[in-house]
Design a protein around this motif. Sequence first.
Motif, short mmCIF file in Angstrom:
data_model
loop_
_atom_site.label_atom_id
_atom_site.label_comp_id
_atom_site.label_asym_id
_atom_site.label_seq_id
_atom_site.Cartn_x
_atom_site.Cartn_y
_atom_site.Cartn_z
N SER A 1 6.60 1.55 -8.19
CA SER A 1 7.83 1.82 -8.93
C SER A 1 8.90 0.74 -8.75
CB SER A 1 8.40 3.18 -8.51
OG SER A 1 8.81 3.15 -7.16
N LEU A 2 8.59 -0.30 -7.99
CA LEU A 2 9.56 -1.38 -7.80
C LEU A 2 9.77 -2.14 -9.10
CD1 LEU A 2 8.54 -3.01 -4.40
CD2 LEU A 2 10.43 -1.44 -4.84
N GLU A 3 10.97 -2.66 -9.27
CA GLU A 3 11.25 -3.51 -10.42
C GLU A 3 10.44 -4.80 -10.27
OE1 GLU A 3 15.44 -4.29 -10.74
OE2 GLU A 3 15.96 -2.20 -10.36
N ASP A 4 10.22 -5.46 -11.39
CA ASP A 4 9.47 -6.72 -11.37
C ASP A 4 10.14 -7.75 -10.46
OD1 ASP A 4 7.51 -5.74 -13.01
OD2 ASP A 4 8.34 -6.65 -14.85
N ARG B 1 17.92 -4.61 -1.36
CA ARG B 1 17.90 -4.30 -2.80
C ARG B 1 17.26 -2.94 -3.05
NH1 ARG B 1 17.95 -7.79 -7.29
NH2 ARG B 1 16.18 -6.60 -8.10
N VAL B 2 16.13 -2.69 -2.41
CA VAL B 2 15.41 -1.44 -2.63
C VAL B 2 16.15 -0.26 -2.00
CG1 VAL B 2 13.27 -0.19 -2.12
CG2 VAL B 2 13.18 -2.56 -2.90
N ALA B 3 16.72 -0.49 -0.83
CA ALA B 3 17.37 0.61 -0.10
C ALA B 3 18.72 0.99 -0.68
CB ALA B 3 17.53 0.23 1.37
N THR B 4 19.47 0.04 -1.22
CA THR B 4 20.85 0.35 -1.60
C THR B 4 21.16 0.21 -3.08
OG1 THR B 4 21.68 -1.90 -1.31
CG2 THR B 4 21.65 -0.48 0.64
N PHE C 1 0.81 -1.22 0.00
CA PHE C 1 0.00 0.00 0.00
C PHE C 1 0.84 1.28 0.00
CE2 PHE C 1 -2.62 -3.30 1.97
CZ PHE C 1 -3.65 -3.32 1.06
N GLN C 2 2.16 1.13 -0.04
CA GLN C 2 3.03 2.30 -0.07
C GLN C 2 3.15 2.81 -1.51
OE1 GLN C 2 4.10 3.48 2.92
NE2 GLN C 2 2.91 1.77 3.70
N GLN C 3 3.28 4.13 -1.67
CA GLN C 3 3.35 4.72 -3.00
C GLN C 3 4.51 4.17 -3.82
OE1 GLN C 3 3.44 8.97 -2.55
NE2 GLN C 3 1.24 9.12 -2.26
#
Length: 166
Positions: free
Chosen positions: A59-62, A129-132, A53-55
Amino acid sequence: MPAANKGAELSEWGRHETEEERADRKWGELIQEVRVAQTGVQILFGFLLTVVFQQKFDSLEDTDKTIYIVTVVLGAAATGALIGPVSLHRLVSGRRVKAEAVEWASRMTFVGLALLFATMASALLLVLRVATHNEAVPWIVTGIVVWYALCWYVIPLWTRRRGTEK
């Protein structure tokens, strides 16, 4: 031998207890262990359920979305396995099957811990992965997974083996 332990035999662990006393003791020990794991898995699973539910989720990669889905499914399975012993106990309480209930609850707990292990590794992979976006992430996650394996399986199994050799 006290009257309360009448009929109790000396077990392989050096205890004077009846089968019923042993089942009661094992149940008490198991439920204490499950309480610790349940708390952790419930907090982690609750957090995972909010991520979608976060915006930023759109935009995350598949690949990251796939890791997220796998992590949520693992978390759901771990939650089920770690809460299962409570339901089992409630449904069979008073039916004179405590020894069998302890065995099944122990199996569910073991499976739940293995699933929690995988959930935590997967969640760590996703977050790093998302953070760095760093190429070192797989190595960091591998190091943590080795640490989990050492703490959760290697040391306990080594201790068990040493204890049974005496």
